[in-house]
Design an enzyme around this catalytic site. Structure first.
Site, mmCIF file in Angstrom:
data_model
loop_
_atom_site.group_PDB
_atom_site.id
_atom_site.type_symbol
_atom_site.label_atom_id
_atom_site.label_comp_id
_atom_site.label_asym_id
_atom_site.label_seq_id
_atom_site.Cartn_x
_atom_site.Cartn_y
_atom_site.Cartn_z
ATOM 1 N N ALA A 65 49.033 51.904 43.243
ATOM 2 C CA ALA A 65 47.668 51.778 43.758
ATOM 3 C C ALA A 65 46.944 53.119 43.744
ATOM 4 O O ALA A 65 45.725 53.169 43.663
ATOM 5 C CB ALA A 65 47.700 51.216 45.171
ATOM 6 N N TYR A 66 47.680 54.206 43.839
ATOM 7 C CA TYR A 66 47.045 55.503 43.962
ATOM 8 C C TYR A 66 47.245 56.406 42.758
ATOM 9 O O TYR A 66 46.645 57.461 42.682
ATOM 10 C CB TYR A 66 47.554 56.235 45.215
ATOM 11 C CG TYR A 66 47.120 55.594 46.485
ATOM 12 C CD1 TYR A 66 46.025 56.095 47.188
ATOM 13 C CD2 TYR A 66 47.777 54.479 46.984
ATOM 14 C CE1 TYR A 66 45.620 55.484 48.347
ATOM 15 C CE2 TYR A 66 47.363 53.870 48.148
ATOM 16 C CZ TYR A 66 46.281 54.381 48.835
ATOM 17 O OH TYR A 66 45.870 53.787 49.979
ATOM 18 N N LYS A 83 51.300 62.565 36.280
ATOM 19 C CA LYS A 83 50.933 61.631 37.333
ATOM 20 C C LYS A 83 49.443 61.794 37.570
ATOM 21 O O LYS A 83 49.009 62.855 38.026
ATOM 22 C CB LYS A 83 51.732 62.017 38.576
ATOM 23 C CG LYS A 83 51.867 60.988 39.628
ATOM 24 C CD LYS A 83 52.996 61.488 40.536
ATOM 25 C CE LYS A 83 53.178 60.741 41.798
ATOM 26 N NZ LYS A 83 54.311 61.280 42.564
ATOM 27 N N LYS A 84 48.696 60.780 37.230
ATOM 28 C CA LYS A 84 47.242 60.881 37.381
ATOM 29 C C LYS A 84 46.836 60.231 38.693
ATOM 30 O O LYS A 84 47.040 59.035 38.888
ATOM 31 C CB LYS A 84 46.550 60.184 36.210
ATOM 32 C CG LYS A 84 45.060 60.377 36.186
ATOM 33 C CD LYS A 84 44.475 59.854 34.899
ATOM 34 C CE LYS A 84 43.949 58.446 35.120
ATOM 35 N NZ LYS A 84 43.382 57.867 33.905
ATOM 36 N N ASP A 127 61.154 61.279 53.262
ATOM 37 C CA ASP A 127 61.253 59.986 52.569
ATOM 38 C C ASP A 127 62.456 59.968 51.632
ATOM 39 O O ASP A 127 62.345 59.578 50.481
ATOM 40 C CB ASP A 127 59.965 59.667 51.812
ATOM 41 C CG ASP A 127 59.899 58.179 51.445
ATOM 42 O OD1 ASP A 127 60.692 57.406 52.014
ATOM 43 O OD2 ASP A 127 59.081 57.802 50.609
#
Lengths: 379, 368
Positions: free
Chosen positions: B25-26, B44-45, B137
């Site tokens: 989503a991001y 990573k865009k 995480d």
């Protein structure tokens, strides 16, 4: 080390347990509690689902509301649900109360029979009730979009179905609702029958497909087994050949063995593309490529300098900011694992981090080049 | 074009985007190359502009910390540049992650393999903690494996610095199955011990090949932990009853780890039990763990180049999952997408879509 993955984590959760061997992942499941029946009469069947995907509800906290027996007292405890009033009780209570014929439910006094009890699928009995009512309705209210001329009529039909379901679930105007269902049934008998037939065809098609898939899988497995067997025989044959040759030939034994092995490698190094690599073969190949030796453990492998030798941490500092933390000896910061010493250490480390850096070159008139400061203690 | 734009354009020219390999989503993840050397990278865009809060928090965190951290066992951020209104992170290209390896049933783990992975995990973690950074995480799918076998900590989207006196931190971090009990109890002041718990869970998962404590909800997670390790007493963990979200969940007896980990060595169980101590202050630190006798005992840890690997056909999928990670921890909620069910309705076709969805209860309901 992975010898016993087992279903341990599923019992740790104390949740539903699968009945029957639907998932056949060949592991031992000795520690898994199974639903067992103490009654030998009628309930042995469990939840009826031929696919084996539905399991009977099972919880570590089960307690019979009638006799108060729980899973601690009776590990084989099994609760069943009465179908008109949806009350739970254990098998021995049911046997005790209803063996002699219909009797009132001990909770709500509705007259029940022994055959009215079914295994529980859902934790929430309201859900259980709703699902069984809807199941019953769906058997007859099974019209499809194709059976209607336009979307509006189909929507009206769905609306009505939902209305009836709602009344049944919440016990509103039961006699009228039953009458509505009967009227519908009488009106649409042919369509209902037709749709049941269609459903059955569809289910049959699905079943056939599953069957085909299964057969194909078995075929593949057999194929693989056969290939492995072939390979094994090949190897044995090769061994025998070597031994035979050693018996008959008069040459140097080591040479004979080496020659035979070379020939064997040349013939057998055509890996069959279809075979999946089996575990044992994988292990062997890993043992074979031992070109890089395993080295003993070295705890830290980087040379990142953390300035540890530049300061000494004292047991305590006069630090008004962390006063709250230290006063909170038993409370939230203690319980969460916050350590004020870490804050001090971080502050000290940040403070000494820049001390040994050379002044920037190229700046006009650097004052006397400071010598390397000795290890110091900061308070 | 001013100097900043020029510098940016120059940086952008150094990298070449190849095909897209995953989307969250991001962020969208592309496979790419360094133009001068041909070295493989992952780009990573980060999508910017469609969210009112501006730049995504986790992207900021990721850049902020990865810019500083350079270690053999931490993923390397090679470059950052912007294109149009997007932010691009150029990361080291890594083929697989530990989760894929754990799930690949054709692989067999030797005790030495597990030791090697654990040592690399602890090394990376120790480095982060030494630099005053909490990862927050850790889980198998955030431990990526390079082609030479080196394990690297990745996804610093939830990381933050720690040991600030008196600053509250959020307890809504770490994927549920790897979340320590103090966070479930809502502790706002915690320490590096939270990461060590996660590593303990990963250690257990490597031995069991299934997640050790898979709770189904936050409430259930606590029960699952207590069922596995016994309910803590005030003596085991002073002060835990005073934590903000404390609630009793019932008494469970302590069972020895040996019952579940039948094949593990005594050293391994000792280290595992120290990673899973309830009292966070007593829990072993990453540095102490590295000096634990488990690592120095025989067998020696496997050399990284010899560790089991997934077959290379899965490459694209890995990055896909990484893209998933990008979204996984957003909004401060450390719940990985792995925990979410995909919602699909295969029966929905165009004809039925204009009418209310008809519920079908004729089929037996598959249990969850």
């Amino acid at each position: 080390m992975s010898s016993k993955p087992s279903n341990a984590s599923s019992w740790l959760q104390g949740r539903t347990v699968r009945k029957g061997a639907a998932n056949s992942n060949s592991q031992t499941r000795s520690s898994t509690p199974q639903v067992q029946s103490t009654s030998n009469t009628i309930f042995g069947g469990g939840v009826k689902d031929p696919s084996g995907r539905t399991s009977e509800y099972f919880s570590m906290d089960d307690q019979c509301p009638v006799c108060k027996s729980d899973r601690y007292l009776n590990p084989k405890l099994r609760l069943l649900v009465s179908s008109p009033c949806y009350h739970k009780m254990c098998e021995s209570c049911i046997d005790r109360l209803f063996t002699l014929g219909p009797a009132p439910c001990p909770i709500c006094n509705t007259v029940l029979r022994k055959l009215a009890f079914t295994p529980q699928t859902f934790e929430d009995l309201d859900v259980e009730k709703e699902v069984s009512i809807r199941k019953r309705l769906a058997r007859e209210f099974n019209k499809r979009r194709e059976d209607f001329a336009d979307v509006g009529m189909y929507n009206d039909y769905l609306e009505e179905t939902e209305d009836i379901a709602f009344n049944m679930i919440n016990g509103i105007d039961l006699p009228q609702t039953e009458a509505r269902i009967a009227a519908y049934r009488a009106e649409n008998a042919a369509v209902i029958e037709l749709n049941i037939q269609r459903e059955r065809d569809y289910a049959q098609a699905l079943k056939d497909q599953e069957e085909n898939d299964r057969k194909e899988r078995e075929l593949r497995a057999a194929e693989q087994r056969r290939e492995e067997e072939d390979e094994r025989q090949e190897r044995e044959k090769h061994q025998r050949e070597i031994i035979d040759r050693l018996e008959t030939s008069s040459k140097d034994a080591a040479k004979v063995v080496a020659k035979a092995r070379k020939k064997h490698i040349a013939t057998s190094r055509q890996p069959s593309a279809t075979t999946l690599q089996s575990n044992s073969r994988l292990l062997r190949s890993r043992a074979a490529q031992s070109t890089v030796p395993d080295v003993p453990h070295v705890p830290l492998q980087d040379d990142w300098y953390a300035y540890e030798d530049m300061f000494e941490l004292r047991p305590s500092y006069d630090d008004p900011y962390s006063e709250a933390v230290r006063r909170d000896k038993e409370g939230i910061m203690r319980g969460g694992g916050y350590v004020v010493q870490e804050a001090w250490e971080r502050a000290l480390r940040s403070a000494v981090a820049g001390l040994t850096l050379e002044p920037l070159v190229g700046l006009p008139q650097a004052p006397d080049a400071s010598p390397e400061p000795a290890p110091m203690s900061v308070s | 074009m001013d100097a900043v734009e020029r510098a940016n354009a120059e940086r952008q020219k150094r990298w070449l985007k190849d095909q897209k390999v995953g989307e969250g989503a991001y962020a969208v993840v592309y496979r790419g190359r360094e133009l001068s050397t041909g070295r493989k990278v992952a780009i990573k865009k980060i999508k910017v502009g469609q969210f009112k809060d501006g730049l995504d928090m986790s992207a900021i965190r990721e850049v902020k910390f990865l810019r500083e951290l350079h270690h053999q066992n931490v993923i390397e951020l090679l470059d950052v540049f912007s294109s149009k209104s997007n932010l691009n992170l150029v990361l080291e290209f890594l083929d697989s992650d530990l989760e894929m390896i754990i799930k690949d049933r054709t692989l067999v783990f030797l005790p030495a393999d597990i030791k090697s992975w654990m040592a690399m995990t602890f090394r990376g973690l120790e480095f982060c903690h030494r630099s005053w950074i909490l990862h927050r995480d850790l889980k198998p799918n955030n431990l990526l494996i390079a082609s030479d076998g080196q394990l690297k900590l990745a996804d610093f989207g939830l990381a933050r610095d720690f040991a600030d006196p008196g600053h509250k931190m959020t307890c809504q971090v770490i994927t549920r199955w790897y979340r320590p009990p103090e966070l479930i109890f809502g502790a706002r002041f915690y320490s590096s011990a939270v990461d060590v718990w996660s590593v303990g869970c990963i250690f257990a998962e490597l031995m069991l090949r299934i997640p050790y404590m898979p709770g189904e909800s936050d409430m259930d997670q606590l029960k699952t932990i207590f069922r596995a390790l016994g309910t803590p007493t005030e003596e085991d963990w002073p002060g835990h009853t005073k934590l903000p979200d404390y609630h009793p969940v019932g008494q469970f007896p302590k069972t020895p780890l040996r019952d579940l980990f039948t094949a593990a060595s005594a050293d391994a169980l000792n280290l595992l039990s120290k990673c899973l101590i309830y009292e966070p202050r007593k829990r072993i630190t990453a540095r102490e763990a590295l000096f634990h006798p488990y690592f120095s005992a025989l067998p020696h840890p496997t050399h990284p180049s010899k560790l089991p690997k997934c077959s290379t056909a899965l490459t694209a999928q890995t990055i896909d999952e990484n893209a998933g990670n990008v979204t996984g921890g957003k909004g401060g909620l450390g719940v990985g997408n792995k925990l979410k069910r995909k919602q699909t309705s295969p029966r929905e076709d165009t004809k039925n879509r204009m009418v209310a969805r008809k519920l079908d209860f004729t089929k037996d309901v598959p249990s969850s």
